[in-house]
Design a protein around this motif. Structure first.
Motif, PDB file in Angstrom:
ATOM      1  N   ALA A   1       0.821  -1.207   0.000  1.00 39.11           N
ATOM      2  CA  ALA A   1       0.000   0.000   0.000  1.00 39.11           C
ATOM      3  C   ALA A   1       0.854   1.255   0.000  1.00 39.11           C
ATOM      4  O   ALA A   1       0.406   2.328  -0.415  1.00 39.11           O
ATOM      5  CB  ALA A   1      -0.922   0.004   1.212  1.00 39.11           C
ATOM      6  N   ALA A   2       2.112   1.143   0.456  1.00 35.96           N
ATOM      7  CA  ALA A   2       2.989   2.312   0.494  1.00 35.96           C
ATOM      8  C   ALA A   2       3.212   2.876  -0.903  1.00 35.96           C
ATOM      9  O   ALA A   2       3.379   4.089  -1.064  1.00 35.96           O
ATOM     10  CB  ALA A   2       4.320   1.936   1.129  1.00 35.96           C
TER      11      ALA A   2
ATOM     12  N   GLY B   1       1.043   3.150  -3.310  1.00 32.43           N
ATOM     13  CA  GLY B   1      -0.070   4.048  -3.585  1.00 32.43           C
ATOM     14  C   GLY B   1       0.095   5.373  -2.871  1.00 32.43           C
ATOM     15  O   GLY B   1      -0.197   6.434  -3.417  1.00 32.43           O
ATOM     16  N   LEU B   2       0.601   5.297  -1.656  1.00 26.44           N
ATOM     17  CA  LEU B   2       0.810   6.512  -0.867  1.00 26.44           C
ATOM     18  C   LEU B   2       1.887   7.393  -1.506  1.00 26.44           C
ATOM     19  O   LEU B   2       1.753   8.611  -1.580  1.00 26.44           O
ATOM     20  CB  LEU B   2       1.230   6.108   0.548  1.00 26.44           C
TER      21      LEU B   2
ATOM     22  N   ILE C   1      -6.872   9.043  -3.969  1.00 25.02           N
ATOM     23  CA  ILE C   1      -5.793   8.056  -4.116  1.00 25.02           C
ATOM     24  C   ILE C   1      -5.003   7.966  -2.807  1.00 25.02           C
ATOM     25  O   ILE C   1      -4.652   6.880  -2.336  1.00 25.02           O
ATOM     26  CB  ILE C   1      -4.861   8.436  -5.293  1.00 25.02           C
TER      27      ILE C   1
ATOM     28  N   GLY D   1      -4.560   4.660  -0.269  1.00 29.47           N
ATOM     29  CA  GLY D   1      -3.245   4.167   0.137  1.00 29.47           C
ATOM     30  C   GLY D   1      -3.048   4.211   1.643  1.00 29.47           C
ATOM     31  O   GLY D   1      -2.614   3.233   2.265  1.00 29.47           O
ATOM     32  N   ALA D   2      -3.404   5.361   2.253  1.00 31.11           N
ATOM     33  CA  ALA D   2      -3.176   5.534   3.691  1.00 31.11           C
ATOM     34  C   ALA D   2      -4.016   4.541   4.496  1.00 31.11           C
ATOM     35  O   ALA D   2      -3.523   3.907   5.434  1.00 31.11           O
ATOM     36  CB  ALA D   2      -3.511   6.965   4.099  1.00 31.11           C
TER      37      ALA D   2
ATOM     38  N   SER E   1      -5.208   1.704   3.542  1.00 30.78           N
ATOM     39  CA  SER E   1      -4.735   0.347   3.307  1.00 30.78           C
ATOM     40  C   SER E   1      -3.468   0.061   4.115  1.00 30.78           C
ATOM     41  O   SER E   1      -3.298  -1.022   4.685  1.00 30.78           O
ATOM     42  CB  SER E   1      -4.499   0.187   1.807  1.00 30.78           C
ATOM     43  N   LEU E   2      -2.591   1.078   4.184  1.00 35.61           N
ATOM     44  CA  LEU E   2      -1.329   0.914   4.915  1.00 35.61           C
ATOM     45  C   LEU E   2      -1.577   0.810   6.427  1.00 35.61           C
ATOM     46  O   LEU E   2      -1.078  -0.106   7.096  1.00 35.61           O
ATOM     47  CB  LEU E   2      -0.424   2.109   4.610  1.00 35.61           C
TER      48      LEU E   2
END
Lengths: 354, 307
Positions: A323-324, A326-327, B99, B103-104, B106-107
């Motif tokens: 996921a990082a 995407g971040l 987006i 991401g955040a 999910s992380l």
């Protein structure tokens, strides 16, 4: 005190420098954030932004990931130039793959050179058909293409799930929700022996050059830019906003659909529920990183593809979760938008008013 | 159908509508101030994950809700700095925020997948909240009542108060509002923050009330439906309430059909329903109103700078 001053002309230097500043800031923020989260921030950033480009054996992977991003972003950028916000490219990408796979399943028992071109045509038409819906609704009824194209992405993904779990499920696939593997005549040829580099990669580069010529050297490209910058002037000049909306939506649908077919007939070799991987959204970042310029988009595609490849490397080197990636990509887009201000504005000291 | 069954279906409908109502109401206020924040889905996900993480760690859903609202505000402030202070394109910035939220969440959520918490409880005592009929009025959690109160409150604020009038003026004609001396950018910051808080709470409704278990991308595009609802409502809180409950009904129908084992319609087709319904509703709105986007605040989505 600091203040913003509007430039008389957009800065040509900043036009080119701001994406690089944005990448630099993203790297810096990434290092700080991931260190704060308890990862090895320095090596995470090194794995994501440096390693993929320094190791030649990874270049093929960058090409494979970059080709669909570049193709989709080319279409999106042409639309963005005209203020047409197709943000449902992911759906058009999925529908292109579905249409192409339909041809593959129909021609399963056949052989011939014509099968792959027929699949490509179906992919293009599938993407165009899906983009035509928001185009029609926007032109005829002023319905926001932002919302409709996005809603249609969710519909397309569910349609894919329906097909691979139901009518298109591989009869010999041990009940896995996936289609048959494509045959040799239905698969993209690799252009470099012993690598994953397939036909889609030179195709994406060629399309970027064509799109550049179209935007910079033809009246149609000029019309698109005028419609985006000055709608009223465009009307006086006889450029139709409706026609521009149709043309840009269909073009971006076609490119996304073709990209979907290339993925299905290339790296995937079949359709599975894992097929929607978010390229349609990442391509928005690619388009902005490339400054909505087709040749810049090739650069943007390489950088973003690098972050995918690097994200996988960082998973094994510093155990950074997937996921990082995407971040990182979102941070890059934030930074691009932030540094964009430098093109039109200057920072200066406020003069004291006496 | 027994009355108990009907009550149960209506309870599901209200629960399904509440996150949409919260998120859409926040966005309505931001848009009234002239800001188009397409990052609702991202802010909801930030709220959902922050609410869950804090509720799981502290054991208190109440503290979880506060954390969710703060997470929504924090996410909205990234948008505000870029879109309001740096005059970045609002469409692109909102997309970036979504987006980012995906991401955040999910992380941060990776460590919580499959963990469960005690879900948000009804406000009123069990005698009332578990009564077979009365629970339709008394059986809800705090966010349901809060969302309804906020519809009335926002409606009153926008129509009847001076700050509400100023907020609308900023959205309709930012240059004039600035000339009169109102701080356009500051008002827009406040409106975006309010939108962020409500989107955060809306997201937390998924993780704290609807499915008290963390799963990736919990909100499944509801943030986008909330954005469509604002258009549907013609920027009027009363119609927003109607719209949110209409969509809650569509989603309840989907759940009921699945539970009843409807086989002639594939589950994937049912899952498409809310998105198709959104497109249908947006289309019908335009058919009924030949003037297009006339209802929208005049300065919606346009950057403003004083110089």
């Amino acid at each position: 005190m600091l203040e913003w001053r509007r430039r008389r002309e957009p800065s040509a230097l900043m036009l080119l420098a701001s994406p690089l500043i944005a990448i630099g800031l993203t790297i810096l923020i990434g290092m700080i954030v991931f260190t704060a989260m308890g990862y090895d921030g320095f090596h995470a950033v090194e794995s994501i932004f440096l390693t993929p480009f320094l190791e030649p054996q990874r270049w093929g992977d960058i090409g494979v990931k970059g080709a669909p991003l570049v193709m989709i972003a080319l279409g999106l950028a042409i639309g963005f130039r005209a203020n047409v916000w197709n943000i449902g490219a992911e759906g058009q990408y999925v529908m292109g793959a579905i249409a192409g796979t339909g041809v593959a399943l129909l021609t399963y028992d056949m052989t011939g050179w014509w099968i792959l071109p027929a699949m490509m045509l179906a992919g293009i038409l599938g993407g165009m058909a899906w983009a035509a819906i928001p185009a029609f609704l926007r032109v005829k009824l002023q319905v926001s293409e932002i919302l409709t194209s996005l809603m249609l992405t969710y519909v397309a993904v569910q349609f894919l799930y329906f097909l691979v779990r139901g009518p298109w499920k591989d009869p010999g696939g041990f009940n896995f929700p996936q289609t048959r593997m494509f045959t040799a005549d239905q698969t993209l040829p690799t252009v470099l022996e012993g690598t994953l580099v397939h036909l889609g990669i030179p195709a994406a580069l060629a399309l970027a050059v064509i799109a550049w010529l179209l935007m910079e050297k033809t009246t149609a490209g000029y019309a698109i830019k005028v419609v985006g910058l000055a709608p009223a002037a465009a009307r006086h000049g006889g450029f139709s906003a409706a026609r521009t909306t149709w043309a840009t939506m269909l073009a971006s649908g076609a490119l996304a659909g073709l990209a979907g077919l290339f993925e299905a007939a290339g790296p995937f070799g079949q359709l599975t529920p894992q097929f929607p991987v978010g390229y349609g959204f990442t391509a928005i970042i690619v388009a902005f990183l490339g400054r909505l310029n087709p040749l810049g988009i090739v650069f943007g595609g390489i950088v973003l593809a690098g972050t995918y490849v690097g994200g996988e490397i960082a998973q094994s080197t510093v155990r950074l979760p997937q996921a990082a990636t995407g971040l990182f990509q979102a941070t890059l887009l934030f930074m691009l938008l932030a540094t964009d201000v430098l093109v039109r504005w200057r920072i200066g000291w406020k003069r004291r008013v006496v | 159908m027994t009355s108990a069954m009907l009550v149960s279906i209506l309870m599901t409908l209200i629960a399904a509508s509440t996150p949409l109502l919260l998120a859409a109401l926040g966005e309505l206020v931001a848009e009234k101030a002239g800001v188009l924040n397409l990052g609702v889905e991202g802010m909801m996900l930030c709220g959902a994950v922050a609410g869950f993480a804090v509720a799981f760690s502290t054991g208190s859903t109440g503290i979880g809700l506060v954390a969710a609202a703060f997470a929504g505000v924090a996410a909205s402030m990234i948008f505000a700095v870029l879109a309001l202070s740096l005059m970045a394109n609002q469409v692109a910035t909102g997309l970036a925020l979504t987006i980012f939220g995906i991401g955040a969440s999910s992380l941060i959520g990776a460590g919580f997948v499959g963990r469960t918490i005690t879900r948000l409880q009804p406000v009123f005592p069990a005698a009332l909240s578990e009564h077979p009929i009365l629970r339709l009025v008394f059986g809800h959690d705090i966010l349901v009542y809060l969302s309804l109160a906020l519809v009335a409150g926002v409606g009153w604020f926008l129509r009847r108060t001076r700050p509400g009038l100023i907020l609308r003026a900023v959205g309709e004609n930012d240059a004039s509002a600035h000339a009169i001396g109102y701080p356009v950018i500051a008002i827009r910051y406040a409106a975006v923050a309010f939108g962020g808080a409500l989107a955060g709470l809306g997201g937390a409704y998924f993780s704290l009330a609807l499915t008290p278990m963390w799963a990736d991308r919990l909100t499944a595009g509801r943030g986008w439906i909330a954005l469509a609802l604002v258009v549907f409502s013609a920027w009027k809180p009363g119609r927003l309430l109607l719209g949110a409950y209409l969509f809650g009904a569509v989603m309840t129908l989907e759940l009921q059909a699945k539970a009843a084992g409807v086989t002639w319609l594939a589950p994937e087709v049912l899952a498409m329903a809310p998105y198709l319904a959104t497109i249908a509703v947006l289309t019908m709105m335009s058919l009924g109103r030949k003037t297009g986007r006339l209802d929208a605040p005049a300065c919606l989505g346009k950057p403003f700078s004083a110089s």
